[in-house]
Design an enzyme around this catalytic site. Structure first.
Site, PDB file in Angstrom:
ATOM      1  N   GLU A   1       4.070  18.892  -2.680  1.00  0.00           N
ATOM      2  CA  GLU A   1       3.918  20.294  -3.082  1.00  0.00           C
ATOM      3  C   GLU A   1       5.023  21.144  -2.466  1.00  0.00           C
ATOM      4  OE1 GLU A   1      -0.292  21.935  -2.892  1.00  0.00           O
ATOM      5  OE2 GLU A   1      -0.593  19.876  -2.245  1.00  0.00           O
ATOM      6  N   TYR A   2       5.298  20.858  -1.200  1.00  0.00           N
ATOM      7  CA  TYR A   2       6.343  21.592  -0.491  1.00  0.00           C
ATOM      8  C   TYR A   2       7.694  21.383  -1.182  1.00  0.00           C
ATOM      9  CZ  TYR A   2       9.541  22.989   3.220  1.00  0.00           C
ATOM     10  OH  TYR A   2      10.550  23.575   3.917  1.00  0.00           O
TER      11      TYR A   2
ATOM     12  N   LEU B   1      19.374  15.162   5.040  1.00  0.00           N
ATOM     13  CA  LEU B   1      19.857  14.259   3.994  1.00  0.00           C
ATOM     14  C   LEU B   1      19.503  14.801   2.621  1.00  0.00           C
ATOM     15  CD1 LEU B   1      18.777  10.724   5.251  1.00  0.00           C
ATOM     16  CD2 LEU B   1      21.120  11.540   5.002  1.00  0.00           C
TER      17      LEU B   1
ATOM     18  N   LYS C   1      13.853   4.389   5.661  1.00  0.00           N
ATOM     19  CA  LYS C   1      13.682   5.775   6.090  1.00  0.00           C
ATOM     20  C   LYS C   1      12.272   5.867   6.659  1.00  0.00           C
ATOM     21  CE  LYS C   1      14.444  10.479   4.456  1.00  0.00           C
ATOM     22  NZ  LYS C   1      13.215  11.113   4.918  1.00  0.00           N
TER      23      LYS C   1
ATOM     24  N   ARG D   1      14.984  17.753  16.702  1.00  0.00           N
ATOM     25  CA  ARG D   1      16.075  18.164  15.845  1.00  0.00           C
ATOM     26  C   ARG D   1      16.067  19.680  15.651  1.00  0.00           C
ATOM     27  NH1 ARG D   1      15.911  18.768  10.420  1.00  0.00           N
ATOM     28  NH2 ARG D   1      17.939  19.027   9.441  1.00  0.00           N
TER      29      ARG D   1
ATOM     30  N   GLU E   1      14.611   8.279  15.191  1.00  0.00           N
ATOM     31  CA  GLU E   1      13.281   8.686  14.767  1.00  0.00           C
ATOM     32  C   GLU E   1      12.236   8.246  15.775  1.00  0.00           C
ATOM     33  OE1 GLU E   1      14.030  10.137  12.045  1.00  0.00           O
ATOM     34  OE2 GLU E   1      12.113  10.621  11.103  1.00  0.00           O
TER      35      GLU E   1
ATOM     36  N   LYS F   1      24.119   4.825   3.590  1.00  0.00           N
ATOM     37  CA  LYS F   1      25.222   5.473   4.294  1.00  0.00           C
ATOM     38  C   LYS F   1      26.531   4.757   4.014  1.00  0.00           C
ATOM     39  CE  LYS F   1      22.028   6.605   7.992  1.00  0.00           C
ATOM     40  NZ  LYS F   1      21.557   6.363   9.353  1.00  0.00           N
TER      41      LYS F   1
ATOM     42  N   CYS G   1     -33.839   6.947  -1.530  1.00  0.00           N
ATOM     43  CA  CYS G   1     -32.937   6.408  -2.540  1.00  0.00           C
ATOM     44  C   CYS G   1     -32.826   7.397  -3.701  1.00  0.00           C
ATOM     45  CB  CYS G   1     -33.477   5.071  -3.032  1.00  0.00           C
ATOM     46  SG  CYS G   1     -32.614   4.450  -4.485  1.00  0.00           S
TER      47      CYS G   1
ATOM     48  N   CYS H   1     -31.672   1.250   0.479  1.00  0.00           N
ATOM     49  CA  CYS H   1     -32.941   1.527  -0.180  1.00  0.00           C
ATOM     50  C   CYS H   1     -33.842   0.334   0.124  1.00  0.00           C
ATOM     51  CB  CYS H   1     -32.716   1.647  -1.690  1.00  0.00           C
ATOM     52  SG  CYS H   1     -34.235   1.589  -2.643  1.00  0.00           S
TER      53      CYS H   1
END
Ligand code: IVH
Length: 692
Positions: free
Chosen positions: A36-37, A84, A116, A137, A177, A293, A411, A429
């Site tokens: 979404e972002y 990136l 990644k 970062r 990372e 890369k 139940c 049940c």
């Protein structure tokens, strides 16, 4: 769009993106999914491309990261930490490479691919071989000083090793990372659930959140790991290639991106991307793509950067597997054993091309562990073809209108009491003839792995129970065909076929009947073992708990469950009835030793990660046992062996009704092959998954 409208939308996007940035980076509590972002960012980028006059210096597109919170000191990255660009498919990857070729003025360019890993980017600085500083970062130019926290990460060396005679540079910055392995992440979340703490949505949030603790003791208690994907500042010698630099870091004792490889062509690069995508479910860590890369460092410098992204590197992003949606309600289904199974009803959400509307919640403990309320915004994951599941709740999106879900103590189908047995997480049940149970039991009885009555599907099982045509398994063999003939859709032909299938069903070996009866802890594997040992139903019914327990691989729990079944008068009556209706009660002689030829002539598919065996070992053993091991599941497949994180093949097998074996079951069946010279690792097989 009219200009004022565009203006308004750009403003709106700024506000939204800034908020999500802050939640993600500063609070470690994102309220939207990455997808979404990304969508919002892409929309803003598009509007800014169409209307460049609207780009302001404070636009989120002009700043990569976020405001460092006030708790940590800030650190300036002497060499900016870049971000990136992304490519999403083969064509975009080729376009990226074409630009590299064009700018370089040549095509003989070597590329490096690396996974990644979904974590948190950090810079780790060594001076004279000693760990000096660790930083996040941040926005790429300034980050936060988290020296104390990174020091706690076990695989970050505090002192560098002598690098195979290589001189350690005076200053060396490793960039990479911080991440958490999937298993560690799950364990951590389990502990958090038990302690009533909010769950992390994924390993990345979990790593980022752990890293930004003000108290390093907390960070230290989290299973964090580091791998380097590049060098930053170096005062001293470095290598002319990226792969050389990674090797240099490794020689100093710094972990580097696992599985980095070099490639001479973009065809190779794309093939490697596909391999990572395939391997994804089997990996110990979560990856969200592959980084590509240019290997030559000098060429990297020549190619330079645009905004914050280097031209010499890009990320091939995998399709999203997590999305957020709303939990509309929780439905209870009653299973074959009478278990009350909660199912989440979700606001439809598309993940990887499939619309997800429901997902399992397993049991009430799972609902409590997730802390999920009806009306909550939840993170849903669909990894590969695996059944979707709710990973976490986004508490920051609560409005106050959410309602807790209370597991019924009766139940929902028959109204009988629903109880939790001993220390089981499931509620059952207690009514043995509950219609919901009966439907599931019948469905199981006639299924392919059991009596294999062709044409007798779920629909018929359900309808015949509803119509009162079936009250017990015995009724399947004495159906009122006159009444059935009156039902819609039951012509002569269909009836004839069904009758024939039922007749065939009567001839199944004892092992199938045992599976079909749904005895607790007796799935296909244990049923075969019981039938092989006792040959006839009568002898099994008379067996003592000790005799049953003596079967290799049987534990007390299974033995007791079997003995209990045969102590129950209603079960004995049922068996007598079935026998009088002509149902076979014996294991044919040639099948009495199936343990030694369970795989002979069979087609087997392996999927997922096995614990005790490597893929190759498993394949070899199966081949030695006479099986053909193939790669894809089809109607011709006899067994699918599933390990951890099995993907689409397991789902396909389920759909086709193919026998699925776990590793224990595989070993159990292969164990019988020892005589043929196959050696196996030691395992103890206790239970059958059949009824749990
Ligand atoms: S290289 C100029 N390599 O992905 C190079 N990044 O979306 C900058 N990441 O900020 C990054 N694995 O946090 C690189 N093998 C890898 C990576 C990797 C994960 C993260 C990193 C970066 C983000 C960019």
């Amino acid at each position: 769009m009219v200009d004022t409208e565009v203006n308004r939308r750009v403003e709106e996007l700024h506000t939204l993106i800034n908020r999500y940035n802050y939640e993600y980076h500063a609070l470690d509590a994102p309220s939207v999914s990455d997808a979404e972002y990304d969508e919002l960012m892409n929309e803003l980028r598009r509007l800014e491309t169409e209307h460049p006059e609207l780009i302001t210096p404070d636009s989120p597109t002009q700043r990569v990261g976020t405001i460092p919170s006030s708790g940590f000191n800030t650190v300036r990255h002497e060499i900016p930490m870049l971000s990136l660009g992304n490519v999403y498919n083969e064509q975009e990857l080729r376009d990226w490479a074409e630009r590299v070729y064009r700018l370089a003025g040549r095509r003989d360019i070597e590329f490096v691919t690396e996974p990644k890993i979904d974590g948190s980017a950090v810079s780790i600085l060594y001076r004279h071989g000693r760990y000096e500083r660790g930083a996040t970062r941040g926005d790429g130019t300034t980050g936060e000083d988290i020296t104390a926290n990174i020091r706690t990460v076990r695989n970050v060396p505090l002192r560098l090793r002598d690098g195979d005679g290589r001189e350690i540079p005076d200053v060396l910055e490793a960039r990479g990372e911080i991440y958490m392995r999937k298993a560690d992440f799950e364990k951590l979340n389990e502990q958090r659930g038990d302690a009533g703490e909010p769950l992390f949505a994924n390993p990345r949030n979990s790593a980022a959140g752990s890293l930004r603790q003000l108290d390093p003791a907390i960070t230290s208690s989290r299973p964090l790991r580091f791998f380097a994907w590049d060098i930053g500042l170096v005062e001293g010698e470095s290598e002319p290639t990226h792969s050389g630099n990674l090797a240099m870091l490794r020689s100093f004792g710094i972990s580097t991106a696992p599985g980095a490889t070099t490639h001479q062509s973009i065809d190779d690069v794309w093939a490697e991307c596909q391999r990572w995508l395939e391997r994804r479910p089997e990996l110990e860590f979560e990856i969200d793509g592959v980084v590509i890369k240019v290997n030559d460092v000098e060429l990297q410098a020549e190619l330079g950067t645009v905004a914050h992204d280097p031209r010499w590197a890009t990320a091939y992003k995998f399709p999203a597997i997590q999305k957020t949606t709303k939990l509309i309600g929780i439905e209870i289904n009653v299973g074959r054993t009478g278990s009350l199974n909660p199912t989440a009803i979700l606001e439809p959400v598309e993940i990887g091309g499939v619309v997800i509307r429901r997902s399992t919640l397993h049991n009430e403990d799972e609902i409590r562990r997730l802390g999920v309320l009806i009306g909550d915004t939840v993170v849903v994951e669909r990894a590969g073809e695996v059944i979707p599941k709710i990973i976490a709740v986004i508490e920051s999106r609560r409005t106050g209108d959410e309602k807790p879900f209370v597991m019924p103590d009766v139940c929902p189908v028959c109204g009988s009491k629903a109880e939790r047995l001993d220390d089981e997480a499931m509620r059952y049940c207690i009514n043995a003839s509950c219609p919901a149970r009966l439907k599931e039991q019948v469905r199981h009885f006639v299924s392919r792995g059991a009596m294999d009555i062709d044409g007798f599907g779920s629909r018929i099982s359900e309808d015949f129970v509803d119509l009162g045509l079936i009250h017990s398994f015995a009724d399947i063999f004495r159906l009122d065909w006159e009444r059935i003939r009156e039902l819609e859709g039951f012509g002569d032909k269909r009836i004839e076929k069904l009758q024939q299938s039922i007749e065939e069903g009567k001839t199944r070996p004892l092992s199938r009947l045992l599976t079909a009866l749904g005895i607790r802890h007796v799935g296909e594997r244990n049923a075969v073992l019981l039938a092989t040992e006792f040959h006839t139903m009568d002898r099994l019914a008379e067996a003592t708990t000790e005799e049953i327990e003596a079967i290799p691989g049987f534990g007390e729990i299974v033995a007791l469950a079997v003995a209990d079944f045969f102590h129950e008068q209603t079960n004995l009556d049922l068996i007598r009835e079935l026998a009088s209706l002509g149902v076979n009660m014996e294991e044919p002689t040639e099948r009495r030793r199936p343990r030694s030829d369970a795989f002979s002539g069979k087609t087997v598919v392996l999927t997922g990660r096995l614990e005790h065996l490597t893929r190759d070992q498993a394949q070899e053993m199966l081949r030695n046992a006479g099986a053909t091991v193939t790669g894809s599941v089809s109607q011709k497949t006899d067994f699918v062996i599933v390990g951890e994180d099995a993907g689409s093949k397991a789902t396909r097998a389920q759909e086709l009704g193919i026998t699925i074996l776990n590793e224990d079951a595989l070993l159990q069946l292969l164990r019988a092959e020892i005589d043929d010279g196959v050696t196996l690792p030691e395992t103890q097989v206790e239970d059958d998954a059949a009824d749990s």
